[in-house]
Write a protein that holds these residues in place. Structure first.
Motif, PDB file in Angstrom:
ATOM      1  N   ILE A   1       0.836  -1.205   0.000  1.00 44.25           N
ATOM      2  CA  ILE A   1       0.000   0.000   0.000  1.00 44.25           C
ATOM      3  C   ILE A   1       0.867   1.250   0.000  1.00 44.25           C
ATOM      4  O   ILE A   1       1.837   1.355   0.752  1.00 44.25           O
TER       5      ILE A   1
ATOM      6  N   ARG B   1      -4.150   8.749   7.004  1.00 45.78           N
ATOM      7  CA  ARG B   1      -3.509   7.517   6.547  1.00 45.78           C
ATOM      8  C   ARG B   1      -3.559   6.439   7.617  1.00 45.78           C
ATOM      9  O   ARG B   1      -3.849   5.269   7.331  1.00 45.78           O
ATOM     10  N   THR B   2      -3.301   6.817   8.861  1.00 46.47           N
ATOM     11  CA  THR B   2      -3.326   5.853   9.968  1.00 46.47           C
ATOM     12  C   THR B   2      -4.707   5.234  10.126  1.00 46.47           C
ATOM     13  O   THR B   2      -4.835   4.018  10.314  1.00 46.47           O
TER      14      THR B   2
ATOM     15  N   LEU C   1      -5.287   2.692   7.268  1.00 42.24           N
ATOM     16  CA  LEU C   1      -4.520   1.448   7.409  1.00 42.24           C
ATOM     17  C   LEU C   1      -5.116   0.557   8.495  1.00 42.24           C
ATOM     18  O   LEU C   1      -5.092  -0.679   8.381  1.00 42.24           O
TER      19      LEU C   1
ATOM     20  N   PHE D   1       3.344  -1.246   4.116  1.00 41.11           N
ATOM     21  CA  PHE D   1       3.086   0.141   3.772  1.00 41.11           C
ATOM     22  C   PHE D   1       4.400   0.766   3.330  1.00 41.11           C
ATOM     23  O   PHE D   1       5.440   0.568   3.963  1.00 41.11           O
TER      24      PHE D   1
END
Length: 362
Positions: free
Chosen positions: A95, A179-180, A183, A195
């Motif tokens: 990703i 983003r966190t 994920l 990642f």
């Protein structure tokens, strides 16, 4: 035997057919070809329309139909479809997250350079099939679709990540937290993943350098490796890591994101590092491995051995333009190494990273 009504219907149909043939013959004999052709074309048009648009037996035709990936009843949603398409058989995905600033450039964009590394790397070309590019805005999504990659458009309410977010700016920190959160959702769907930031060059396939031990939950890159792969005193970098999906890692991401509003001025990496030193990882029963910069190199601590290096991260660098300049020099060194005779060269030549060094003064 036919009933009287059936016999009568059949006689009427025969009479109508005979009348139709006579009329058509009359048209032809009278040289009314234009009328005949018009009727024939009308018939073909109606027939084609029925074939193409009949909702029961046929689907509407579109030359761009392959772009459509809408989830139907009982199927996965958009993220589920994107993950399934990019995943390996063991449910592992690579990703990366990009926005407009990373896909556009005067000469070469960060995304171009990132993909170039897969092309020039050793045993890396096939890994693009397992790459899911997460797009933070519409421009990057369109670019991703044009390149025929696996794409997923990340929607963030009230926030537009369509320009370069300079390191540690407020918008940069917001993007990192977004983003966190994303994920964490991937982990909840049962996918392991690597990642990677797009300012990481993949010069070799990293999987042989990563532990296959399923008891290792997280393997994360470091800015300065202290020689002990299990030491939490290694300064972590969230620009490259591999994580397994299980209840403990899911809980880690939930706890991590929950600290967002209580960590003003801190990027998500700083918060995770604090959790590491607070023994949150230990309490969750997580086993963490820290990656050696000999193999997983970066501008903070270069790997001098080009024969061993697997990835190169443009960390300790502030702007995209500086990263592109100095990573391009790394790619040039890598190409030179691949062209050289065996053992002729074993080190990088361009390790000064001058553009990145100067970026901090901007």
């Amino acid at each position: 035997m036919l009933s009287g009504s059936n016999q009568s219907s059949r006689r009427n149909l025969n009479l109508k057919t005979e009348d139709f043939i006579k009329n058509m013959n009359g048209l032809i004999k009278n040289q009314n070809y234009n009328h005949f052709i018009a009727l024939f074309l009308l018939f073909l048009t109606l027939l084609c329309g029925f074939i193409i648009y009949n909702p029961v037996t046929f689907k509407a035709f579109s030359p761009f139909q392959y772009h459509t990936r809408k989830a139907k009843a009982g199927q996965k949603d958009e993220l589920g479809l994107a993950l399934a398409e990019a995943s390996t058989e063991s449910r592992t995905v690579i990703i990366a997250v990009v926005n407009k600033a990373y896909v556009e450039g005067d000469d070469k964009s960060m995304l171009d350079l990132f993909l170039d590394s897969f092309w020039h790397g050793e045993n890396t070309r096939g890994l693009v099939d397992n790459l899911l590019l997460v797009n933070a805005d519409h421009a990057s999504y369109e670019r991703c679709r044009f390149l025929r990659l696996h794409c997923y458009k990340l929607e963030t309410d009230g926030v537009r990540f369509d320009k370069e977010e300079v390191y540690m700016s407020d918008e940069f920190i917001k993007m990192m937290w977004s983003r966190t959160l994303f994920l964490g959702q991937v982990l909840k769907r049962g996918y392991d993943f690597i990642f990677t930031d797009t300012d990481v060059l993949w010069l070799r396939n990293p999987f042989p350098r990563l532990s296959l031990n399923k008891n290792v939950d997280l393997q994360i890159s470091t800015d300065q490796f202290n020689g002990d792969q299990w030491s939490k005193n290694n300064p972590i970098n969230t620009g490259f890591f591999m994580i397994r999906s299980n209840k403990n890692t899911v809980q880690l991401f939930d706890l991590w994101y929950a600290r967002k509003d209580k960590s003003a001025g801190q990027k998500e990496q700083d918060v995770l590092n604090g959790m590491l030193h607070e023994d949150v990882f230990t309490k969750l029963g997580l086993r963490v491995g820290f990656l050696d910069t000999l193999y997983f190199s970066g501008f903070c601590q270069d790997s001098k051995d080009i024969r061993a290096v697997t990835t190169v991260h443009a960390n300790c660098c502030r702007t995209i333009s500086a990263k592109i300049t100095d990573l391009s020099a790394v790619i040039d060194d890598w190409k030179r190494f691949k062209r050289s005779a065996i053992n002729e060269t074993s080190t990088f030549e361009n390790l000064k990273h001058q553009a990145c060094a100067h970026s901090w003064g901007k």
